[in-house]
Scaffold this motif. Sequence first.
Motif, PDB file in Angstrom:
ATOM      1  N   ALA A  65       0.606  -1.140   0.001  1.00 39.69           N
ATOM      2  CA  ALA A  65       0.027   0.155  -0.004  1.00 39.69           C
ATOM      3  C   ALA A  65       0.964   1.288   0.044  1.00 39.69           C
ATOM      4  O   ALA A  65       0.380   2.561  -0.052  1.00 39.69           O
ATOM      5  CB  ALA A  65      -1.011   0.003   1.102  1.00 39.69           C
ATOM      6  N   ASP A  66       2.264   1.102   0.177  1.00 43.88           N
ATOM      7  CA  ASP A  66       3.003   2.189   0.125  1.00 43.88           C
ATOM      8  C   ASP A  66       3.936   2.608  -1.053  1.00 43.88           C
ATOM      9  O   ASP A  66       4.724   1.586  -1.303  1.00 43.88           O
ATOM     10  CB  ASP A  66       4.055   2.046   1.467  1.00 43.88           C
ATOM     11  N   PRO A  67       3.546   3.475  -1.926  1.00 44.70           N
ATOM     12  CA  PRO A  67       4.166   3.768  -3.078  1.00 44.70           C
ATOM     13  C   PRO A  67       5.915   3.652  -3.025  1.00 44.70           C
ATOM     14  O   PRO A  67       6.459   3.167  -3.744  1.00 44.70           O
ATOM     15  CB  PRO A  67       3.826   5.213  -3.454  1.00 44.70           C
ATOM     16  N   ASP A  79     -10.654   2.706   4.531  1.00 43.55           N
ATOM     17  CA  ASP A  79      -9.405   3.013   3.723  1.00 43.55           C
ATOM     18  C   ASP A  79      -8.248   2.069   3.509  1.00 43.55           C
ATOM     19  O   ASP A  79      -7.747   1.767   2.657  1.00 43.55           O
ATOM     20  CB  ASP A  79      -8.866   4.324   4.185  1.00 43.55           C
ATOM     21  N   ALA A 137      -6.522   0.443   0.496  1.00 40.73           N
ATOM     22  CA  ALA A 137      -5.119   0.627   0.428  1.00 40.73           C
ATOM     23  C   ALA A 137      -4.394  -0.500   0.090  1.00 40.73           C
ATOM     24  O   ALA A 137      -3.702  -0.447  -0.684  1.00 40.73           O
ATOM     25  CB  ALA A 137      -4.734   1.358   1.620  1.00 40.73           C
ATOM     26  N   ARG A 194      -5.335  -0.653  -4.061  1.00 42.58           N
ATOM     27  CA  ARG A 194      -4.248   0.444  -4.160  1.00 42.58           C
ATOM     28  C   ARG A 194      -2.839  -0.369  -4.518  1.00 42.58           C
ATOM     29  O   ARG A 194      -2.095  -0.098  -5.245  1.00 42.58           O
ATOM     30  CB  ARG A 194      -3.937   1.305  -3.175  1.00 42.58           C
ATOM     31  N   TYR A 202      -2.876  -1.725  -7.894  1.00 38.06           N
ATOM     32  CA  TYR A 202      -2.263  -0.707  -8.917  1.00 38.06           C
ATOM     33  C   TYR A 202      -1.048  -0.308  -8.747  1.00 38.06           C
ATOM     34  O   TYR A 202      -0.216  -0.211  -9.924  1.00 38.06           O
ATOM     35  CB  TYR A 202      -3.329   0.546  -8.552  1.00 38.06           C
ATOM     36  N   LEU A 203      -0.251  -0.222  -7.496  1.00 33.71           N
ATOM     37  CA  LEU A 203       0.880   0.082  -7.382  1.00 33.71           C
ATOM     38  C   LEU A 203       2.100  -0.958  -8.039  1.00 33.71           C
ATOM     39  O   LEU A 203       2.857  -0.699  -8.656  1.00 33.71           O
ATOM     40  CB  LEU A 203       1.382   0.281  -5.905  1.00 33.71           C
ATOM     41  N   ARG A 212       1.775  -0.786 -11.732  1.00 31.70           N
ATOM     42  CA  ARG A 212       2.208   0.322 -12.307  1.00 31.70           C
ATOM     43  C   ARG A 212       4.036   0.193 -12.340  1.00 31.70           C
ATOM     44  O   ARG A 212       4.596   0.680 -13.278  1.00 31.70           O
ATOM     45  CB  ARG A 212       2.170   1.542 -11.181  1.00 31.70           C
ATOM     46  N   SER A 271     -13.982  -3.975  -2.345  1.00 31.16           N
ATOM     47  CA  SER A 271     -12.542  -3.950  -2.720  1.00 31.16           C
ATOM     48  C   SER A 271     -12.347  -5.167  -3.659  1.00 31.16           C
ATOM     49  O   SER A 271     -11.416  -4.902  -4.772  1.00 31.16           O
ATOM     50  CB  SER A 271     -11.581  -4.051  -1.702  1.00 31.16           C
TER      51      SER A 271
END
Length: 252
Positions: A62-64, A104, A108, A112, A115-116, A119, A154
């Motif tokens: 969850a942490d970019p 959230d 996340a 997310r 996604y990360l 990406r 989710s």
Amino acid sequence: MIDLNGRTALITGGGSGLGAAIALELAGAGARVILTGRDLEALERTAARLATPGRVEQVDVADPDSVGSLAERVRDETVSILVNNAGVAGPVAPLTEIAPEDWDEVFAVNVRGVYLLCRAFLPGMTERRSGDVINVASVSGKRPLTRRTPYCASKMAVIGLTSTLATEVGPYDVRVNTLSPGPVDGARMDRNFRLEAERGGTTYDEAKAAFVGRAALGRMVTEAEVGRAALAMLAMPGLTGSDVDLSAGMVA
């Protein structure tokens, strides 16, 4: 079923459960496996069970910054299979009693995080014009599950992300699919049956029988079956943008 020699698979949430089961199957087919997650000790235990030498890397999906650091650390690897398995179950409560921060957190990690990771690793696949992404969703994204709105929402989001992403990267011969397991036989479901028995004033066996009776096969799926399903998906070159149910007929 398929020879994965020469391919490298990165699996999130690989320290236990479905992530570990998928890792064992892919390694058994010859893949080099990179196990990622937050618990290094759990990752090391899974790595010790692999049929081929693997690698462990700590990451918070969850942490970019954490995902960016992971991508930098494994630049020497040609990741051609990405399995986004990391996820959290989230709160069990009516929607009106769920705190925004708990909602959230589920999104996340479960959305997310997908996604990360995509990406970070899709550019290499599109550049090489080859690759596979399997996003682990759940049949719970497609059926009511009382008091589990953030989790269900989710998982449906992951299915939507997958179908759209498949059209974006398909021209580069990269395939993106979801694998949606049903309830998986094991300690977590055993705990749920005990709680259900307490709430309903029944026995553990009665609670379990009532639940599995909803499935066409009259049982739950196993972790090993989920691992084999992921391997089977990699063996189907024409499969992309698909959502594969593996629920023993819980969803039909």
